[in-house]
Design an enzyme around this catalytic site. Structure first.
Site, mmCIF file in Angstrom:
data_model
loop_
_atom_site.group_PDB
_atom_site.id
_atom_site.type_symbol
_atom_site.label_atom_id
_atom_site.label_comp_id
_atom_site.label_asym_id
_atom_site.label_seq_id
_atom_site.Cartn_x
_atom_site.Cartn_y
_atom_site.Cartn_z
ATOM 1 N N LYS A 296 -1.872 0.805 -24.871
ATOM 2 C CA LYS A 296 -2.138 0.842 -26.239
ATOM 3 C C LYS A 296 -0.769 0.911 -27.182
ATOM 4 O O LYS A 296 0.061 0.006 -27.056
ATOM 5 C CB LYS A 296 -3.293 1.945 -26.607
ATOM 6 C CG LYS A 296 -4.398 1.710 -26.068
ATOM 7 C CD LYS A 296 -5.438 2.603 -26.314
ATOM 8 C CE LYS A 296 -6.734 2.308 -25.476
ATOM 9 N NZ LYS A 296 -7.143 2.922 -24.300
ATOM 10 N N TYR B 61 0.721 -1.257 -0.060
ATOM 11 C CA TYR B 61 -0.176 -0.026 0.025
ATOM 12 C C TYR B 61 0.684 1.013 0.048
ATOM 13 O O TYR B 61 1.660 1.230 0.772
ATOM 14 C CB TYR B 61 -1.021 0.014 1.278
ATOM 15 C CG TYR B 61 -2.289 -0.132 0.999
ATOM 16 C CD1 TYR B 61 -2.862 0.863 -0.045
ATOM 17 C CD2 TYR B 61 -3.067 -1.235 1.220
ATOM 18 C CE1 TYR B 61 -4.210 0.623 -0.642
ATOM 19 C CE2 TYR B 61 -4.378 -1.455 1.118
ATOM 20 C CZ TYR B 61 -5.076 -0.442 0.004
ATOM 21 O OH TYR B 61 -6.279 -0.574 -0.088
ATOM 22 N N ARG C 34 -1.301 -2.580 -18.556
ATOM 23 C CA ARG C 34 -2.403 -1.795 -18.387
ATOM 24 C C ARG C 34 -2.535 -0.662 -17.386
ATOM 25 O O ARG C 34 -1.942 -0.954 -16.321
ATOM 26 C CB ARG C 34 -3.998 -2.566 -17.872
ATOM 27 C CG ARG C 34 -3.877 -3.848 -18.801
ATOM 28 C CD ARG C 34 -4.463 -3.262 -20.115
ATOM 29 N NE ARG C 34 -5.723 -2.711 -20.302
ATOM 30 C CZ ARG C 34 -6.755 -3.290 -20.821
ATOM 31 N NH1 ARG C 34 -6.838 -4.456 -21.231
ATOM 32 N NH2 ARG C 34 -8.285 -2.607 -20.433
ATOM 33 N N THR D 230 -3.499 6.246 -21.851
ATOM 34 C CA THR D 230 -3.396 4.873 -21.365
ATOM 35 C C THR D 230 -1.882 4.364 -21.512
ATOM 36 O O THR D 230 -1.365 5.067 -22.305
ATOM 37 C CB THR D 230 -4.555 3.867 -21.971
ATOM 38 O OG1 THR D 230 -4.367 3.972 -23.255
ATOM 39 C CG2 THR D 230 -5.692 4.075 -21.445
ATOM 40 N N GLU E 228 -0.532 4.822 -0.508
ATOM 41 C CA GLU E 228 -1.385 6.063 -0.816
ATOM 42 C C GLU E 228 -0.709 7.157 -0.248
ATOM 43 O O GLU E 228 0.342 7.430 0.660
ATOM 44 C CB GLU E 228 -2.684 6.010 0.290
ATOM 45 C CG GLU E 228 -3.681 4.893 -0.253
ATOM 46 C CD GLU E 228 -4.921 5.003 0.652
ATOM 47 O OE1 GLU E 228 -4.842 5.674 1.713
ATOM 48 O OE2 GLU E 228 -5.777 4.210 0.526
ATOM 49 N N ASP F 242 -6.825 13.911 -24.640
ATOM 50 C CA ASP F 242 -6.705 12.410 -24.467
ATOM 51 C C ASP F 242 -5.902 11.639 -25.331
ATOM 52 O O ASP F 242 -6.622 11.624 -26.517
ATOM 53 C CB ASP F 242 -8.153 11.921 -24.325
ATOM 54 C CG ASP F 242 -8.067 10.759 -23.720
ATOM 55 O OD1 ASP F 242 -7.038 9.858 -23.990
ATOM 56 O OD2 ASP F 242 -9.362 10.070 -23.331
#
Ligand code: DSN
Length: 413
Positions: free
Chosen positions: A233, A58, A239, A230, A60, A204
């Protein structure tokens, strides 16, 4: 060889059911040619990084400002990914590598720049935009007051319409970018329109990010206030999503990602992003992206030479959008036939599509994944022949040996 190929595989020993599914996916990808424009095959180094122990951690917060102890490795990896991202997209002043996807990157950017309930303008999904650009079924169309622009009769963005919608709606954010738009976007013109109403410009670049990183198509870096993308691609990473921002809005963006819209970052994905950005900084990446672009142009040319219509009459990037309206088949039917022949493609609405989204009159093709497998012009021509044959109604089984031969001659990385 991976653990899963051997009897020592902990997964196969402990959970043969899941292992069998995953092996089936390996075989499916190996025996299928991926022409889905949003997919690619990342390297085994990227896959290795994403399956490491850092998945347990974790973290954060942001590097050196975490809400958990033991984050020194997470800090190192995230900072490395950020620095590589800014080197790759030279001119970017800040990088946030935490977004889990392109959609969460867009949500965070819109929250930061428009505020809850703020006005936004983006390209309509059916014109080539993306759900997260204000579609009414997306949170971006529910949380924000969205208006959308379309394309002209030739399928290209109509800047006069963009200006008209922007002037009417007076948005805080204007979005440029799409998910099935095959042409370069005039970001300077978008920036000028945004400036007329005091709006931020959000670009984008989820689809052409790799082409832009390699400098083979024009990029909005240095023009748009914020750029989302992203990483899986054309960029050929794991991902995930990423946001690049101008320094003066970086703090707003970072707060909108965490705590605004996400909790703990997926550190294993961030490690994979760092590896992918390192790969993209090598000279071979530029050669690869140039081929991706050339192959798409060649694919469009071959399909048109065989009588098929391509939206806008060609492409500037990795996407080829086939307009099936002059044939007697739907996008859904060709998608199904293609799968039977061993090609993975997706049905896609075309501008002005008379058919519903699950049927469509279009087919979206992309050349990133087959170029990763090592395809050249001859293999792209073979794909065009198969697709034309399928559209004309030939039995998919007829093409299966050709496709299987290509799969075997050009294995997955
Ligand atoms: N999956 C993306 C694409 O196919 O373009 C959209 O979310």
């Amino acid at each position: 060889m991976t653990h899963a190929d051997t009897n020592q595989s902990p997964l196969r020993t402990q959970d043969p059911e899941v292992a069998a599914w995953l092996q089936r996916e390996d075989r499916r990808q190996g025996n299928t040619l991926t022409l889905i424009a949003s997919e690619n095959h990342c390297s085994s180094a990227v896959r290795e990084a994403t399956s490491t122990r850092i998945t347990d951690k974790y973290a954060e917060g942001y590097p050196n400002r975490r809400y958990y102890g033991g984050c020194e490795v997470a800090d190192g990896i995230e900072e490395l990914a950020r620095q590589r991202a800014m080197q790759l997209f030279a001119g970017a002043e800040d990088a946030n590598v935490q977004p889990h996807s392109g959609t969460t990157a867009n949500l965070a950017a819109l929250l930061a720049l428009a505020g809850p309930g703020g006005r936004i303008v983006g390209m309509a999904l059916k014109a080539g935009g993306h759900l997260s650009h204000g579609h009414d079924k997306s949170h971006t169309g529910m949380v924000f007051q969205a208006r959308q622009y379309g394309v002209d009769a030739t399928g290209r963005i109509d800047l006069d319409e963009v200006r008209r919608v922007v002037n009417e709606h007076q948005p805080k954010v204007l979005i440029a970018g799409g998910s099935s738009y095959a042409r370069n976007i005039d970001y300077k013109a978008f920036a000028a329109i945004a400036k007329e109403v005091g709006a931020f410009l959000l670009a984008d670049i989820a689809h052409p990010a790799g082409l832009m990183a390699a400098g083979v198509v024009p990029s909005p870096i240095g023009i748009a206030d914020v750029v989302t993308m992203t990483t899986h691609k054309t960029l050929r990473g794991p991902r995930g999503g990423m946001i690049l921002a101008r320094k003066d809005v970086a703090k707003l963006i970072n707060s909108a990602v965490f705590p605004g819209s996400q909790g703990g970052p997926l550190m294993q994905q961030i490690a994979g992003k760092a590896v992918a950005f390192g790969e993209a900084l090598r000279p071979e990446f530029r050669t690869y992206q140039q081929k991706v672009k050339d192959h798409a142009a060649w694919l469009a040319e071959c399909l048109m030479a065989q009588g098929l219509d391509i939206v806008t009459g060609g492409t500037d990037n990795h996407i080829v959008l086939v307009d099936l309206r002059r044939t007697d088949v739907t996008g859904a039917a060709v998608e199904e036939r293609a799968l039977a022949a061993g090609l993975s493609v997706n049905k896609n609405a075309i501008p002005g599509d008379p058919r519903p989204p699950m049927v469509t009159s279009g087919l979206r093709l992309g050349t990133a994944a087959v170029t990763t497998r090592g395809f050249g012009r001859d293999q792209i021509k073979s794909i065009a022949d198969v697709i034309t044959g399928l559209v004309r109604g030939a039995d998919p089984e007829r093409f299966r040996p050709t496709v299987q031969g290509l799969c075997e001659a050009f294995p997955l990385p």
